[in-house]
Design a protein around this motif. Structure first.
Motif, PDB file in Angstrom:
ATOM      1  N   LEU A 136       3.078   5.219   1.136  1.00  0.00           N
ATOM      2  CA  LEU A 136       3.887   4.236   1.833  1.00  0.00           C
ATOM      3  C   LEU A 136       2.981   3.114   2.303  1.00  0.00           C
ATOM      4  CD1 LEU A 136       6.355   3.142   3.424  1.00  0.00           C
ATOM      5  CD2 LEU A 136       5.686   4.718   5.267  1.00  0.00           C
ATOM      6  N   ALA A 137       3.191   1.916   1.796  1.00  0.00           N
ATOM      7  CA  ALA A 137       2.488   0.730   2.271  1.00  0.00           C
ATOM      8  C   ALA A 137       3.386   0.099   3.324  1.00  0.00           C
ATOM      9  CB  ALA A 137       2.215  -0.228   1.121  1.00  0.00           C
TER      10      ALA A 137
ATOM     11  N   ALA B  90      11.310   0.717   4.519  1.00  0.00           N
ATOM     12  CA  ALA B  90      10.562   1.451   3.494  1.00  0.00           C
ATOM     13  C   ALA B  90      10.042   2.770   4.061  1.00  0.00           C
ATOM     14  CB  ALA B  90       9.402   0.605   2.971  1.00  0.00           C
ATOM     15  N   ALA B  91       9.600   2.760   5.313  1.00  0.00           N
ATOM     16  CA  ALA B  91       9.121   3.994   5.945  1.00  0.00           C
ATOM     17  C   ALA B  91      10.242   5.021   6.033  1.00  0.00           C
ATOM     18  CB  ALA B  91       8.563   3.695   7.336  1.00  0.00           C
TER      19      ALA B  91
ATOM     20  N   LEU C 233       7.189   0.426  -0.678  1.00  0.00           N
ATOM     21  CA  LEU C 233       6.892  -0.660   0.246  1.00  0.00           C
ATOM     22  C   LEU C 233       8.141  -1.481   0.485  1.00  0.00           C
ATOM     23  CD1 LEU C 233       5.031  -3.640  -1.369  1.00  0.00           C
ATOM     24  CD2 LEU C 233       5.951  -1.801  -2.728  1.00  0.00           C
ATOM     25  N   GLY C 234       8.117  -2.258   1.550  1.00  0.00           N
ATOM     26  CA  GLY C 234       9.252  -3.097   1.898  1.00  0.00           C
ATOM     27  C   GLY C 234       9.235  -4.404   1.134  1.00  0.00           C
ATOM     28  N   ARG C 235      10.428  -4.936   0.912  1.00  0.00           N
ATOM     29  CA  ARG C 235      10.573  -6.201   0.200  1.00  0.00           C
ATOM     30  C   ARG C 235      10.572  -7.347   1.194  1.00  0.00           C
ATOM     31  NH1 ARG C 235      16.136  -7.415  -1.944  1.00  0.00           N
ATOM     32  NH2 ARG C 235      16.258  -8.441   0.053  1.00  0.00           N
TER      33      ARG C 235
ATOM     34  N   VAL D  37       6.847   2.207  -8.551  1.00  0.00           N
ATOM     35  CA  VAL D  37       6.877   1.509  -7.268  1.00  0.00           C
ATOM     36  C   VAL D  37       8.335   1.349  -6.852  1.00  0.00           C
ATOM     37  CG1 VAL D  37       6.323  -0.630  -6.045  1.00  0.00           C
ATOM     38  CG2 VAL D  37       4.760   0.243  -7.797  1.00  0.00           C
ATOM     39  N   LEU D  38       8.638   1.727  -5.627  1.00  0.00           N
ATOM     40  CA  LEU D  38       9.968   1.559  -5.058  1.00  0.00           C
ATOM     41  C   LEU D  38       9.886   0.467  -4.000  1.00  0.00           C
ATOM     42  CD1 LEU D  38      12.919   2.437  -4.620  1.00  0.00           C
ATOM     43  CD2 LEU D  38      12.057   4.211  -3.077  1.00  0.00           C
ATOM     44  N   VAL D  39      10.667  -0.600  -4.178  1.00  0.00           N
ATOM     45  CA  VAL D  39      10.684  -1.720  -3.242  1.00  0.00           C
ATOM     46  C   VAL D  39      11.984  -1.643  -2.449  1.00  0.00           C
ATOM     47  CG1 VAL D  39      10.574  -4.226  -2.989  1.00  0.00           C
ATOM     48  CG2 VAL D  39       9.307  -3.099  -4.842  1.00  0.00           C
ATOM     49  N   VAL D  40      11.868  -1.600  -1.127  1.00  0.00           N
ATOM     50  CA  VAL D  40      13.005  -1.372  -0.238  1.00  0.00           C
ATOM     51  C   VAL D  40      13.321  -2.644   0.550  1.00  0.00           C
ATOM     52  CG1 VAL D  40      13.862   0.029   1.680  1.00  0.00           C
ATOM     53  CG2 VAL D  40      12.312   1.044  -0.019  1.00  0.00           C
TER      54      VAL D  40
END
Length: 154
Positions: free
Chosen positions: A7-8, A18-19, A106-108, A134-137
């Motif tokens: 988690l970035a 994202a968290a 990570l968050g968008r 990579v999952l961008v939230v």
């Protein structure tokens, strides 16, 4: 199989969204989370050295990681908080490879472009250079891209 989720995270609404997604996913599948907050290189910090600005940035990063660790603890997810320094994309990719992560979340964060929002440079470069999923939230409805006040629940 996803056993390790990197988690970035930063202190934006998208970072905390994202968290929540990373911790929820890890809880559902029994994965471990490593939460990384990168203290990005900044010209002002380089000029000032180890002064008050750098100390405040590090303290803010510690608060972000502490908040994420509390979310993980509440969800009974193993979470290792880690502070990194440098350019965010190489720092995140280095952690993803060294750990090794099965998924990066990570968050968008968005930067308004002419007429519509676009992805931040960090998100775009990470998507271009990553050698793993990579999952961008997104932050979600009702959230602006301003900094989150850590004194109130997210």
């Amino acid at each position: 199989m996803i056993a390790r989720v990197l988690l970035a995270v930063d202190d934006t609404p998208a970072g905390f969204a994202a968290a929540r997604v990373a911790i929820g996913l890890a809880s559902d599948i029994g994965a471990t989370v490593r939460a990384v907050h990168v203290l990005a290189d900044h010209e002002l910090s380089a000029l000032l050295g180890t002064g008050t600005v750098c100390e405040r940035r590090a303290l803010a990063g510690s608060h972000v990681l502490h908040h994420v660790a509390e979310l993980a603890l509440a969800a009974r997810v193993s979470c290792e908080p880690l502070m990194a320094e440098g350019d965010p994309v190489p720092a995140i990719l280095a952690q993803a490879g060294a750990w090794p992560a099965d998924l990066v979340v990570l968050g968008r964060s968005t930067r308004p472009g002419p007429g519509r929002p676009s992805l931040s440079t960090t998100v775009r470069h990470l998507l271009e250079l990553a050698d793993r999923p990579v999952l961008v939230v997104p932050a979600g409805p009702g959230h602006s891209e301003s900094t989150v006040d850590l004194r109130r629940p997210v």
